[in-house]
Design a protein around this motif. Structure first.
Motif, PDB file in Angstrom:
ATOM      1  N   ASP A 137      46.603  38.820  62.029  1.00 26.89           N
ATOM      2  CA  ASP A 137      45.439  37.835  61.987  1.00 26.89           C
ATOM      3  C   ASP A 137      44.814  37.787  63.547  1.00 26.89           C
ATOM      4  OD1 ASP A 137      47.612  36.542  63.423  1.00 26.89           O
ATOM      5  OD2 ASP A 137      47.451  34.791  61.939  1.00 26.89           O
ATOM      6  N   GLY A 190      40.833  43.538  62.946  1.00 27.64           N
ATOM      7  CA  GLY A 190      40.548  43.018  61.790  1.00 27.64           C
ATOM      8  C   GLY A 190      39.739  44.369  61.089  1.00 27.64           C
ATOM      9  N   SER A 208      43.746  46.361  57.917  1.00 23.74           N
ATOM     10  CA  SER A 208      43.929  45.127  57.680  1.00 23.74           C
ATOM     11  C   SER A 208      44.752  44.912  56.044  1.00 23.74           C
ATOM     12  CB  SER A 208      42.871  44.063  57.557  1.00 23.74           C
ATOM     13  OG  SER A 208      41.869  44.504  57.140  1.00 23.74           O
ATOM     14  N   ALA A 238      48.443  44.017  56.079  1.00 25.64           N
ATOM     15  CA  ALA A 238      48.926  42.710  56.359  1.00 25.64           C
ATOM     16  C   ALA A 238      49.865  42.028  55.314  1.00 25.64           C
ATOM     17  CB  ALA A 238      47.628  41.696  56.836  1.00 25.64           C
TER      18      ALA A 238
END
Length: 159
Positions: free
Chosen positions: A44, A48, A53, A56
């Motif tokens: 986070d 990004g 991402s 994640a």
């Protein structure tokens, strides 16, 4: 005990102490280090990019299990190195060598494989200004590597 063994004994003891203190800190300051693992896995605070991402992990249960596994690995590493120190002090060289080697390999796997490779590259921890533990991971990897090099070089010189 010759000079190489004295150095290896000292490094085994220092590393065992360090790993024990890491475990103590992770247990007594659980939330701080849990937050670190949480943010690294959540990605986070990285750039990004959609190209990374998707990796994640934000599931709280998975994060907690990962953190508990890290603490357990660190605890076993500390205990193995402590057993190695005891074996060095009792002059049980072959046992001490196996235990010290095992402990440093465990440390290298955690910090090199876990934090540098997986955390740093897979979860792109290097992109985070706030949750980047690569310097500390590298420091720990180098300590383990130095111990392994000294240990195995001294064995070869003796043979």
């Amino acid at each position: 005990m010759g000079s190489p063994q004295a150095a290896i004994t000292a490094l085994t003891g220092i590393t065992a102490l360090y790993m024990g203190l890491v475990v103590f800190g992770n247990i007594t300051d659980y939330d701080t280090n849990h937050a670190f693992v949480q943010h690294v896995l959540a990605m986070d605070t990285t750039f990004g990019s959609p190209n990374t991402s998707w990796r994640a992990i934000t599931d709280p249960t998975v994060v907690t299990v990962a953190y508990l596994l890290i603490i357990a690995w660190e605890a076993v590493t500390a205990l193995v190195l402590l057993a190695g120190l005891v074996a060095w002090l009792r002059r049980r060289e072959e046992v001490a060598r196996r235990l010290s080697s095992t402990g440093w390999v465990m440390q290298a796997l955690l910090f090199g494989g876990g934090f540098i490779a997986i955390g740093g590259e897979w979860f792109v921890m290097w992109q985070s200004k706030d949750w980047n533990g690569l310097s500390a991971a590298f420091q720990n990897f180098v300590i383990a590597a130095l111990g392994l090099i000294l240990l195995h070089a001294s064995k070869r010189d003796r043979d």
